[in-house]
Design a protein around this motif. Sequence first.
Motif, PDB file in Angstrom:
ATOM      1  N   ARG A  76      41.425  33.984  44.649  1.00 42.79           N
ATOM      2  CA  ARG A  76      41.058  35.409  44.602  1.00 42.79           C
ATOM      3  C   ARG A  76      42.092  36.201  43.803  1.00 42.79           C
ATOM      4  NH1 ARG A  76      40.374  38.216  50.299  1.00 42.79           N
ATOM      5  NH2 ARG A  76      42.634  37.883  50.313  1.00 42.79           N
ATOM      6  N   LEU A  77      43.387  35.905  44.021  1.00 43.46           N
ATOM      7  CA  LEU A  77      44.439  36.594  43.277  1.00 43.46           C
ATOM      8  C   LEU A  77      44.320  36.311  41.781  1.00 43.46           C
ATOM      9  CD1 LEU A  77      47.055  38.214  43.004  1.00 43.46           C
ATOM     10  CD2 LEU A  77      48.332  36.126  43.576  1.00 43.46           C
ATOM     11  N   VAL A  78      44.075  35.058  41.430  1.00 41.29           N
ATOM     12  CA  VAL A  78      43.951  34.694  40.005  1.00 41.29           C
ATOM     13  C   VAL A  78      42.797  35.464  39.366  1.00 41.29           C
ATOM     14  CG1 VAL A  78      43.403  32.830  38.402  1.00 41.29           C
ATOM     15  CG2 VAL A  78      44.978  32.402  40.288  1.00 41.29           C
ATOM     16  N   LEU A  79      41.639  35.467  40.016  1.00 45.73           N
ATOM     17  CA  LEU A  79      40.468  36.128  39.426  1.00 45.73           C
ATOM     18  C   LEU A  79      40.653  37.639  39.356  1.00 45.73           C
ATOM     19  CD1 LEU A  79      37.515  34.067  40.954  1.00 45.73           C
ATOM     20  CD2 LEU A  79      38.427  33.972  38.635  1.00 45.73           C
ATOM     21  N   LYS A  80      41.255  38.241  40.384  1.00 44.04           N
ATOM     22  CA  LYS A  80      41.518  39.683  40.336  1.00 44.04           C
ATOM     23  C   LYS A  80      42.493  40.020  39.204  1.00 44.04           C
ATOM     24  CE  LYS A  80      40.648  41.302  45.063  1.00 44.04           C
ATOM     25  NZ  LYS A  80      41.268  41.943  46.244  1.00 44.04           N
ATOM     26  N   THR A  81      43.488  39.146  39.005  1.00 41.22           N
ATOM     27  CA  THR A  81      44.470  39.359  37.931  1.00 41.22           C
ATOM     28  C   THR A  81      43.795  39.274  36.568  1.00 41.22           C
ATOM     29  OG1 THR A  81      46.225  38.421  39.319  1.00 41.22           O
ATOM     30  CG2 THR A  81      46.642  38.532  36.956  1.00 41.22           C
TER      31      THR A  81
END
Length: 471
Positions: free
Chosen positions: A374-379
Amino acid sequence: MSTLQDADALPQLIGDYKPLDQWQAHLNTLFYRLRGDQLRTYYQTFASADYRLAHALAADYFEKVMKRDKAKGAATAPLIVHEWGPGNGNLAACFLSHLKVIDKAGQVYPRVTYVLVDWEQSVLDRALAHPDLAPHNDRVEAQLATVDHVSGAADQSVDRIICNELWNDLPTKLMAKNAGEIEEEFLRPNLSESLHATIQDWSGFVRAFEAKDIETLKTFPPFLDDLVWEKEYRKVEWKDVPYRKTITEFLKTIDEQVLVPINLGAFATLKEAKRLLAPGAIGFSAFDAGTADMQVLNDPDKPCYGQFGGQYSFMINFALVEVMAKHLGLGGVTIEPQREFIGRSLNTNVITLMDLLATHPSAGPKLQPWEQDRLVLKTIKALNEAYESPYSRMLEFPLQQNMPRDERETLNGMLLSLKRTGVPDTVAYLTEEELSATSRDLETVGYDPDTLNVALTAPPSPIEYLHFLCR
């Protein structure tokens, strides 16, 4: 003294003690033939989907050829460029595409023949099938050969050689001084007790493993992740090892019982590059993770290798590689951080997406694997507000299996909504301008602007991705 990676595994022996580099070569064959089509699952490079390394190489090549041509007068001679270990073909495709764009007068690109070199036909087939290589079909050739002897390539016929994250796969020994002797690491392979229990034809499995009988091994359960290695250290048999004098002189600078990588495969590529490079050639470039810092090499706790899907991947001893290049008669040796090479081409500071993610306050073991997704995609979604790739591609990002259903649906929707000209990969370079333009969006995701500024100008890590150049 033998040591086990997992002393509780009660392992089942499947081979004899051999020098580390011999088992490494054995495993590489098995890995690429059993898992070559799943390579991205285990290992990504800075050229798997990103384009910035290829563009920097193309711009550097164009500039140097034009400068050489100007010094010698107008040139029309053919230019042969080799890429050793071409992976999925993305570096070749982006190199040629960018070279064609910047060569507005058609002075360099039409003269180039780009040769993909690999020892596995399946790798060459996959590289040649890269869709962005199609417009350059008349410029591309494939050569089935090992990189220590590119059969079919004439002496002094090549102008440029590139290899990206190849050296870490090539035969490497680990050596250390011990009471006046030089010893090397030997390994003996075992299979975990749990997998052994599922294999009915044990002797058949052992025979197939020893013989690298791929078709028979495919009939057994996947085993590369269940190998357990015993280690011991034995005196080096120098009759089987080249460059004894150079290696022993180098080891005099290393403390007792400190293991260092001896990258024999890398040395072999230097020797072959010396044979192939034409007089006045632009040169040989290798990009890989390692160090040239003697203080780091002298650290007994440094990581000499990692394992990915059962395959050994070694750090590169760039200090010894430099010594070996000079020993072989290669000149113009330079070693620099890879991101310096990229940044110089773009005339700005760059960091990798992985470096950016590492600055997030919640990065690391605090997050569940799906929360990291989730963090990767939000970034990436935040960065895509300013990031604009010249290539249209769907981001390949397999989501974690174990996550709440509603989160999976949310993340899958986010993945599908990402623009095709956005950040192309989780292993990609980002510019200072892209980070600045999306700073507010990144803050919303939880990033600290001050930390980002520090990351952009941070000195190289002890073990870093480096660019090695020689002529």
